[in-house]
Scaffold this active site. Structure first.
Site, mmCIF file in Angstrom:
data_model
loop_
_atom_site.group_PDB
_atom_site.id
_atom_site.type_symbol
_atom_site.label_atom_id
_atom_site.label_comp_id
_atom_site.label_asym_id
_atom_site.label_seq_id
_atom_site.Cartn_x
_atom_site.Cartn_y
_atom_site.Cartn_z
ATOM 1 N N LYS A 1 0.846 -1.204 0.000
ATOM 2 C CA LYS A 1 0.000 0.000 0.000
ATOM 3 C C LYS A 1 0.879 1.251 0.000
ATOM 4 O O LYS A 1 2.093 1.163 0.239
ATOM 5 C CB LYS A 1 -0.873 -0.017 1.257
ATOM 6 C CG LYS A 1 -0.052 -0.035 2.560
ATOM 7 C CD LYS A 1 -0.912 -0.254 3.788
ATOM 8 C CE LYS A 1 -0.039 -0.360 5.028
ATOM 9 N NZ LYS A 1 -0.825 -0.630 6.247
ATOM 10 N N TYR B 1 14.614 30.059 7.555
ATOM 11 C CA TYR B 1 13.459 30.827 8.039
ATOM 12 C C TYR B 1 13.338 30.759 9.562
ATOM 13 O O TYR B 1 13.519 29.709 10.168
ATOM 14 C CB TYR B 1 12.173 30.285 7.424
ATOM 15 C CG TYR B 1 12.083 30.474 5.936
ATOM 16 C CD1 TYR B 1 12.217 31.731 5.356
ATOM 17 C CD2 TYR B 1 11.852 29.385 5.117
ATOM 18 C CE1 TYR B 1 12.122 31.891 3.976
ATOM 19 C CE2 TYR B 1 11.751 29.537 3.740
ATOM 20 C CZ TYR B 1 11.885 30.793 3.177
ATOM 21 O OH TYR B 1 11.786 30.942 1.821
HETATM 22 C C1 PLP Z 1 0.039 -1.564 6.916
HETATM 23 C C2 PLP Z 1 -0.524 -2.803 7.487
HETATM 24 C C3 PLP Z 1 0.300 -3.900 7.769
HETATM 25 C C4 PLP Z 1 1.823 -3.846 7.662
HETATM 26 O O1 PLP Z 1 2.335 -3.217 8.816
HETATM 27 P P1 PLP Z 1 3.910 -3.058 9.064
HETATM 28 O O2 PLP Z 1 4.016 -2.569 10.449
HETATM 29 O O3 PLP Z 1 4.415 -2.067 8.061
HETATM 30 O O4 PLP Z 1 4.510 -4.408 8.869
HETATM 31 C C5 PLP Z 1 -0.300 -5.073 8.184
HETATM 32 N N1 PLP Z 1 -1.635 -5.148 8.328
HETATM 33 C C6 PLP Z 1 -2.471 -4.105 8.102
HETATM 34 C C7 PLP Z 1 -3.933 -4.256 8.304
HETATM 35 C C8 PLP Z 1 -1.935 -2.898 7.697
HETATM 36 O O5 PLP Z 1 -2.738 -1.848 7.495
#
Ligand code: PLP
Length: 376
Positions: A36, A266
Protein backbone atom coordinates in the site's frame (compact mmCIF):
# COMPACT_ATOMS: atom_id res chain seq x y z
CA UNK A 1 25.00 5.53 -13.39
CA UNK A 2 24.11 9.15 -13.85
CA UNK A 3 21.46 10.11 -11.36
CA UNK A 4 18.83 12.81 -11.48
CA UNK A 5 19.56 15.83 -9.27
CA UNK A 6 17.45 14.26 -6.55
CA UNK A 7 16.75 10.54 -6.40
CA UNK A 8 15.28 7.87 -4.22
CA UNK A 9 17.33 4.88 -5.28
CA UNK A 10 15.16 1.79 -4.85
CA UNK A 11 17.07 -1.45 -4.41
CA UNK A 12 14.69 -4.16 -5.64
CA UNK A 13 17.09 -6.90 -4.55
CA UNK A 14 17.02 -5.52 -1.00
CA UNK A 15 13.21 -5.85 -0.93
CA UNK A 16 13.48 -9.43 -2.22
CA UNK A 17 16.19 -10.19 0.36
CA UNK A 18 14.11 -8.76 3.21
CA UNK A 19 11.03 -10.74 2.19
CA UNK A 20 13.12 -13.92 2.01
CA UNK A 21 14.70 -13.17 5.41
CA UNK A 22 11.33 -12.67 7.08
CA UNK A 23 9.96 -15.67 5.19
CA UNK A 24 12.64 -17.94 6.64
CA UNK A 25 11.80 -16.67 10.09
CA UNK A 26 8.04 -17.20 9.90
CA UNK A 27 7.80 -20.43 7.90
CA UNK A 28 5.54 -22.38 7.58
CA UNK A 29 3.38 -19.24 7.81
CA UNK A 30 2.83 -17.48 4.49
CA UNK A 31 4.04 -13.95 3.80
CA UNK A 32 1.76 -11.14 2.63
CA UNK A 33 3.84 -8.18 1.49
CA UNK A 34 2.10 -4.88 2.23
CA UNK A 35 2.60 -2.65 -0.83
CA UNK A 36 0.00 0.00 0.00
CA UNK A 37 0.90 3.68 -0.14
CA UNK A 38 2.90 3.27 -3.35
CA UNK A 39 4.91 0.44 -1.86
CA UNK A 40 5.68 2.57 1.22
CA UNK A 41 7.06 5.18 -1.17
CA UNK A 42 9.21 2.74 -3.13
CA UNK A 43 6.81 2.40 -6.07
CA UNK A 44 3.79 0.09 -6.01
CA UNK A 45 4.72 -2.13 -8.93
CA UNK A 46 8.45 -2.16 -8.16
CA UNK A 47 7.78 -3.20 -4.58
CA UNK A 48 5.23 -5.84 -5.58
CA UNK A 49 7.47 -7.48 -8.18
CA UNK A 50 10.48 -7.44 -5.86
CA UNK A 51 8.46 -8.89 -2.98
CA UNK A 52 7.17 -11.70 -5.20
CA UNK A 53 10.74 -12.35 -6.38
CA UNK A 54 11.68 -12.70 -2.71
CA UNK A 55 9.00 -15.34 -2.19
CA UNK A 56 5.98 -13.33 -0.99
CA UNK A 57 2.82 -15.44 -1.27
CA UNK A 58 0.37 -12.56 -1.11
CA UNK A 59 0.29 -8.81 -1.69
CA UNK A 60 -1.68 -6.45 0.52
CA UNK A 61 -3.09 -3.00 -0.10
CA UNK A 62 -5.31 -0.70 1.88
CA UNK A 63 -7.49 0.31 -1.07
CA UNK A 64 -9.09 -1.65 -3.88
CA UNK A 65 -7.74 1.00 -6.29
CA UNK A 66 -4.19 0.05 -5.33
CA UNK A 67 -4.97 -3.63 -5.88
CA UNK A 68 -6.48 -2.86 -9.29
CA UNK A 69 -3.27 -1.09 -10.29
CA UNK A 70 -1.36 -4.27 -9.47
CA UNK A 71 -3.71 -6.32 -11.66
CA UNK A 72 -3.44 -3.73 -14.46
CA UNK A 73 0.33 -4.25 -14.35
CA UNK A 74 -0.21 -7.94 -14.99
CA UNK A 75 0.45 -9.15 -11.45
CA UNK A 76 -1.68 -12.24 -10.81
CA UNK A 77 -0.58 -13.09 -7.25
CA UNK A 78 -3.27 -13.23 -4.54
CA UNK A 79 -4.07 -9.72 -3.26
CA UNK A 80 -5.98 -8.61 -0.18
CA UNK A 81 -7.41 -5.07 0.12
CA UNK A 82 -8.85 -4.10 3.49
CA UNK A 83 -9.96 -0.46 3.73
CA UNK A 84 -13.08 0.49 1.85
CA UNK A 85 -15.59 3.28 1.49
CA UNK A 86 -19.06 3.20 0.00
CA UNK A 87 -17.45 4.46 -3.20
CA UNK A 88 -15.15 1.43 -3.49
CA UNK A 89 -15.18 -0.65 -6.68
CA UNK A 90 -16.32 -3.94 -5.17
CA UNK A 91 -17.43 -5.23 -8.57
CA UNK A 92 -14.06 -4.60 -10.14
CA UNK A 93 -12.38 -6.21 -7.14
CA UNK A 94 -14.44 -9.39 -7.54
CA UNK A 95 -13.86 -9.45 -11.30
CA UNK A 96 -10.13 -9.08 -10.73
CA UNK A 97 -10.03 -11.79 -8.03
CA UNK A 98 -9.00 -9.41 -5.30
CA UNK A 99 -9.74 -10.65 -1.78
CA UNK A 100 -11.60 -8.18 0.40
CA UNK A 101 -11.21 -7.46 4.09
CA UNK A 102 -14.67 -7.18 5.62
CA UNK A 103 -15.38 -5.45 8.92
CA UNK A 104 -19.18 -5.10 8.81
CA UNK A 105 -21.21 -2.91 6.44
CA UNK A 106 -19.12 -3.92 3.44
CA UNK A 107 -20.53 -7.42 3.46
CA UNK A 108 -23.92 -6.43 2.01
CA UNK A 109 -22.32 -4.34 -0.73
CA UNK A 110 -19.88 -7.08 -1.63
CA UNK A 111 -22.62 -9.69 -1.69
CA UNK A 112 -24.76 -7.46 -3.93
CA UNK A 113 -21.83 -7.08 -6.33
CA UNK A 114 -21.23 -10.83 -6.29
CA UNK A 115 -24.89 -11.45 -7.09
CA UNK A 116 -24.75 -9.08 -10.06
CA UNK A 117 -21.62 -10.77 -11.37
CA UNK A 118 -22.74 -14.32 -10.64
CA UNK A 119 -19.33 -14.82 -9.09
CA UNK A 120 -18.57 -15.37 -5.41
CA UNK A 121 -16.49 -12.73 -3.64
CA UNK A 122 -13.42 -13.86 -1.71
CA UNK A 123 -13.44 -12.29 1.75
CA UNK A 124 -11.38 -12.15 4.93
CA UNK A 125 -13.43 -11.22 7.99
CA UNK A 126 -11.77 -8.74 10.30
CA UNK A 127 -12.19 -8.61 14.06
CA UNK A 128 -11.15 -5.60 16.14
CA UNK A 129 -9.26 -7.18 19.03
CA UNK A 130 -8.21 -3.88 20.55
CA UNK A 131 -6.79 -1.42 18.00
CA UNK A 132 -10.08 0.43 17.73
CA UNK A 133 -9.88 1.05 13.99
CA UNK A 134 -11.47 -1.28 11.45
CA UNK A 135 -12.85 -4.72 12.25
CA UNK A 136 -16.06 -5.94 13.86
CA UNK A 137 -16.26 -5.36 17.59
CA UNK A 138 -16.25 -8.41 19.80
CA UNK A 139 -19.96 -7.73 20.40
CA UNK A 140 -20.75 -7.65 16.67
CA UNK A 141 -18.52 -10.59 15.72
CA UNK A 142 -21.00 -13.47 16.17
CA UNK A 143 -23.55 -11.69 13.97
CA UNK A 144 -20.94 -11.01 11.26
CA UNK A 145 -19.91 -14.66 11.36
CA UNK A 146 -23.55 -15.77 11.06
CA UNK A 147 -24.25 -13.46 8.12
CA UNK A 148 -21.04 -14.52 6.38
CA UNK A 149 -21.84 -18.22 6.87
CA UNK A 150 -25.29 -17.66 5.35
CA UNK A 151 -23.88 -15.90 2.27
CA UNK A 152 -21.23 -18.58 2.00
CA UNK A 153 -23.93 -21.27 2.05
CA UNK A 154 -25.73 -19.45 -0.76
CA UNK A 155 -22.53 -19.45 -2.81
CA UNK A 156 -22.16 -15.66 -2.79
CA UNK A 157 -18.86 -15.47 -0.92
CA UNK A 158 -16.01 -17.69 0.08
CA UNK A 159 -14.46 -16.92 3.45
CA UNK A 160 -10.74 -17.25 2.78
CA UNK A 161 -9.46 -15.68 5.95
CA UNK A 162 -10.05 -14.18 9.37
CA UNK A 163 -7.74 -11.46 10.58
CA UNK A 164 -6.99 -8.75 13.07
CA UNK A 165 -4.39 -6.01 13.46
CA UNK A 166 -2.13 -5.38 16.45
CA UNK A 167 -1.71 -2.07 18.24
CA UNK A 168 1.55 -2.30 20.19
CA UNK A 169 3.57 -5.12 18.64
CA UNK A 170 6.45 -2.67 18.17
CA UNK A 171 6.78 -2.68 21.98
CA UNK A 172 7.19 -6.42 22.57
CA UNK A 173 6.96 -6.14 26.35
CA UNK A 174 3.47 -4.71 26.39
CA UNK A 175 0.72 -7.02 27.58
CA UNK A 176 -1.96 -5.69 25.24
CA UNK A 177 -0.60 -7.92 22.46
CA UNK A 178 -1.28 -11.01 24.60
CA UNK A 179 -4.79 -9.72 25.21
CA UNK A 180 -5.38 -9.05 21.52
CA UNK A 181 -4.15 -12.52 20.55
CA UNK A 182 -6.37 -14.11 23.15
CA UNK A 183 -9.42 -12.21 21.86
CA UNK A 184 -8.41 -13.28 18.33
CA UNK A 185 -8.24 -16.95 19.32
CA UNK A 186 -11.69 -16.69 20.90
CA UNK A 187 -13.02 -15.08 17.72
CA UNK A 188 -11.64 -18.03 15.72
CA UNK A 189 -13.46 -20.43 18.02
CA UNK A 190 -16.70 -18.48 17.54
CA UNK A 191 -16.18 -18.56 13.78
CA UNK A 192 -15.55 -22.28 13.82
CA UNK A 193 -18.69 -22.86 15.86
CA UNK A 194 -20.52 -20.84 13.20
CA UNK A 195 -19.14 -23.08 10.47
CA UNK A 196 -16.27 -20.87 9.28
CA UNK A 197 -12.83 -22.48 9.26
CA UNK A 198 -10.80 -20.46 6.76
CA UNK A 199 -7.31 -21.43 5.65
CA UNK A 200 -5.78 -18.07 6.46
CA UNK A 201 -5.83 -16.77 10.00
CA UNK A 202 -3.58 -13.72 10.19
CA UNK A 203 -2.65 -11.11 12.78
CA UNK A 204 1.03 -10.19 12.63
CA UNK A 205 2.53 -7.03 11.17
CA UNK A 206 6.33 -6.67 10.85
CA UNK A 207 7.08 -6.24 14.57
CA UNK A 208 4.91 -9.23 15.52
CA UNK A 209 6.36 -11.30 12.67
CA UNK A 210 9.82 -10.63 14.11
CA UNK A 211 9.07 -10.86 17.83
CA UNK A 212 5.94 -12.99 18.37
CA UNK A 213 5.94 -16.48 16.83
CA UNK A 214 2.62 -17.06 18.61
CA UNK A 215 1.12 -14.34 16.38
CA UNK A 216 2.19 -15.93 13.09
CA UNK A 217 -0.85 -18.20 12.59
CA UNK A 218 -1.13 -19.03 8.86
CA UNK A 219 0.20 -15.78 7.41
CA UNK A 220 2.01 -12.60 8.44
CA UNK A 221 1.35 -9.21 6.82
CA UNK A 222 4.64 -7.39 6.60
CA UNK A 223 5.26 -3.90 5.34
CA UNK A 224 7.97 -1.79 6.86
CA UNK A 225 10.39 -4.70 7.32
CA UNK A 226 10.42 -5.66 3.66
CA UNK A 227 11.65 -2.16 2.87
CA UNK A 228 14.59 -2.69 5.21
CA UNK A 229 13.26 -0.59 8.05
CA UNK A 230 13.15 -1.61 11.69
CA UNK A 231 9.73 -1.50 13.36
CA UNK A 232 11.35 -1.23 16.79
CA UNK A 233 12.56 2.06 18.30
CA UNK A 234 15.54 0.35 19.92
CA UNK A 235 16.70 -1.95 17.11
CA UNK A 236 18.45 -1.04 13.90
CA UNK A 237 17.36 -2.67 10.65
CA UNK A 238 20.86 -4.12 10.24
CA UNK A 239 20.58 -5.90 13.61
CA UNK A 240 17.44 -7.59 12.29
CA UNK A 241 19.18 -8.72 9.10
CA UNK A 242 17.24 -6.25 6.96
CA UNK A 243 18.76 -4.09 4.19
CA UNK A 244 17.45 -0.60 3.43
CA UNK A 245 15.65 -0.53 0.09
CA UNK A 246 15.54 3.24 -0.33
CA UNK A 247 18.53 5.58 -0.48
CA UNK A 248 17.62 9.27 -0.61
CA UNK A 249 20.29 11.20 -2.45
CA UNK A 250 21.09 14.54 -3.97
CA UNK A 251 24.20 16.67 -4.48
CA UNK A 252 25.53 19.74 -2.70
CA UNK A 253 24.07 22.84 -4.38
CA UNK A 254 26.30 25.45 -2.74
CA UNK A 255 29.16 25.83 -0.24
CA UNK A 256 30.07 29.12 1.36
CA UNK A 257 32.04 30.49 4.28
CA UNK A 258 30.10 32.55 6.82
CA UNK A 259 31.07 34.52 9.92
CA UNK A 260 30.13 33.78 13.52
CA UNK A 261 26.55 34.72 14.25
CA UNK A 262 25.21 33.86 10.81
CA UNK A 263 21.56 32.82 11.08
CA UNK A 264 20.25 29.83 9.16
CA UNK A 265 16.94 29.45 7.33
CA UNK A 266 13.46 30.83 8.04
CA UNK A 267 12.85 31.95 11.56
CA UNK A 268 16.60 32.15 12.20
CA UNK A 269 16.14 29.37 14.73
CA UNK A 270 19.83 28.49 14.45
CA UNK A 271 22.93 30.75 14.49
CA UNK A 272 26.48 29.52 14.02
CA UNK A 273 28.76 30.23 16.98
CA UNK A 274 32.01 30.48 15.02
CA UNK A 275 33.02 31.10 11.43
CA UNK A 276 32.11 28.03 9.41
CA UNK A 277 31.09 26.71 6.01
CA UNK A 278 27.47 26.06 5.12
CA UNK A 279 26.47 23.43 2.59
CA UNK A 280 23.16 23.82 0.77
CA UNK A 281 21.22 20.57 0.25
CA UNK A 282 18.59 21.00 -2.48
CA UNK A 283 15.76 18.87 -1.12
CA UNK A 284 13.06 20.08 1.21
CA UNK A 285 9.64 19.53 2.65
CA UNK A 286 8.00 19.58 -0.78
CA UNK A 287 10.10 16.48 -1.40
CA UNK A 288 8.98 14.93 1.88
CA UNK A 289 11.86 15.96 4.13
CA UNK A 290 10.12 17.15 7.31
CA UNK A 291 10.31 20.88 8.05
CA UNK A 292 11.15 20.35 11.71
CA UNK A 293 14.02 17.92 11.12
CA UNK A 294 16.85 19.96 12.61
CA UNK A 295 20.00 18.09 13.61
CA UNK A 296 19.30 15.20 11.23
CA UNK A 297 22.36 13.45 9.75
CA UNK A 298 23.55 13.38 6.14
CA UNK A 299 26.61 11.68 4.66
CA UNK A 300 28.98 13.59 2.39
CA UNK A 301 32.42 12.18 1.45
CA UNK A 302 31.97 9.47 4.08
CA UNK A 303 31.51 12.00 6.87
CA UNK A 304 28.36 12.84 8.76
CA UNK A 305 27.05 16.38 8.94
CA UNK A 306 23.81 17.62 10.42
CA UNK A 307 20.95 19.77 9.23
CA UNK A 308 20.88 23.18 10.87
CA UNK A 309 17.80 25.34 11.17
CA UNK A 310 14.46 24.67 9.54
CA UNK A 311 14.07 22.56 6.43
CA UNK A 312 12.50 24.77 3.76
CA UNK A 313 10.31 23.81 0.81
CA UNK A 314 13.17 23.05 -1.56
CA UNK A 315 16.31 22.97 0.52
CA UNK A 316 18.08 22.84 3.84
CA UNK A 317 21.49 23.74 5.21
CA UNK A 318 24.21 21.67 6.86
CA UNK A 319 27.07 23.04 8.93
CA UNK A 320 30.30 21.77 7.34
CA UNK A 321 32.73 23.26 9.87
CA UNK A 322 35.48 25.84 9.58
CA UNK A 323 37.74 23.58 7.52
CA UNK A 324 36.02 21.55 4.83
CA UNK A 325 36.81 19.65 1.67
CA UNK A 326 33.13 19.45 0.71
CA UNK A 327 32.50 20.97 -2.70
CA UNK A 328 29.56 21.93 -4.85
CA UNK A 329 28.44 18.79 -6.69
CA UNK A 330 29.46 16.31 -4.00
CA UNK A 331 27.00 13.50 -3.45
CA UNK A 332 24.83 13.70 -0.33
CA UNK A 333 22.96 10.76 1.17
CA UNK A 334 20.19 11.59 3.63
CA UNK A 335 19.56 7.95 4.54
CA UNK A 336 19.87 4.43 3.20
CA UNK A 337 22.34 2.78 0.85
CA UNK A 338 25.68 2.24 2.55
CA UNK A 339 25.43 5.47 4.53
CA UNK A 340 24.65 3.79 7.83
CA UNK A 341 21.99 6.45 8.33
CA UNK A 342 18.49 5.04 8.67
CA UNK A 343 15.20 6.71 7.80
CA UNK A 344 14.55 6.24 11.52
CA UNK A 345 17.32 8.78 12.26
CA UNK A 346 15.37 11.35 10.24
CA UNK A 347 12.25 10.22 12.03
CA UNK A 348 13.89 10.85 15.38
CA UNK A 349 14.89 14.37 14.31
CA UNK A 350 11.34 15.06 13.13
CA UNK A 351 9.36 13.58 16.03
CA UNK A 352 8.05 10.82 13.81
CA UNK A 353 8.93 7.31 12.65
CA UNK A 354 10.67 5.73 9.67
CA UNK A 355 7.28 4.70 8.24
CA UNK A 356 6.30 8.33 7.77
CA UNK A 357 9.69 9.38 6.40
CA UNK A 358 9.76 6.78 3.61
CA UNK A 359 6.08 6.96 2.65
CA UNK A 360 6.13 10.75 2.31
CA UNK A 361 9.05 11.13 -0.08
CA UNK A 362 7.37 13.30 -2.69
CA UNK A 363 6.54 12.95 -6.35
CA UNK A 364 9.28 15.48 -7.23
CA UNK A 365 11.91 12.89 -6.27
CA UNK A 366 12.38 10.38 -9.11
CA UNK A 367 12.56 6.73 -8.06
CA UNK A 368 15.57 5.07 -9.66
CA UNK A 369 15.24 1.31 -9.44
CA UNK A 370 18.42 -0.77 -9.20
CA UNK A 371 19.10 -4.50 -8.94
CA UNK A 372 15.79 -5.47 -10.48
CA UNK A 373 15.40 -9.07 -11.61
CA UNK A 374 15.56 -9.37 -15.39
CA UNK A 375 12.02 -9.39 -16.73
CA UNK A 376 10.61 -8.10 -13.44
C1 PLP B 1 0.04 -1.56 6.92
C2 PLP B 1 -0.52 -2.80 7.49
C3 PLP B 1 0.30 -3.90 7.77
C4 PLP B 1 1.82 -3.85 7.66
O1 PLP B 1 2.33 -3.22 8.82
P1 PLP B 1 3.91 -3.06 9.06
O2 PLP B 1 4.02 -2.57 10.45
O3 PLP B 1 4.42 -2.07 8.06
O4 PLP B 1 4.51 -4.41 8.87
C5 PLP B 1 -0.30 -5.07 8.18
N1 PLP B 1 -1.64 -5.15 8.33
C6 PLP B 1 -2.47 -4.10 8.10
C7 PLP B 1 -3.93 -4.26 8.30
C8 PLP B 1 -1.93 -2.90 7.70
O5 PLP B 1 -2.74 -1.85 7.49
Amino acid sequence: MSLPERAAIIDAAAIAHNVATIGEFVRPAKVLAAVKADGYGHGLITAARAALAGGADWLGTAHIEEALQLRAAGIDAPILAWLHTTGASFRAAIEQHIDLGISGWELDRVVAAAQELHEPARVHLKIDTGLGRNGATVADWPALVARAAEHRNRGLISVEGIFTHLAVADEPDRRETDQQLSVFREALVTAEAGGLVPDLRHAANTPAALSRPDAHFDMVRVGVGIYGQSPFADRTAASLGLSPAMELRTTVANVKRVPAGQGISYGLTHRVEAPTHLGLIPIGYADGVPRIAAGAPVLIRDRRYHSAGRVAMDQFVVDLGEQTDVQVGDEVTLFGGKSGIEAADWGAAAQTINYEIITRIGARVPRVVINQEPGA
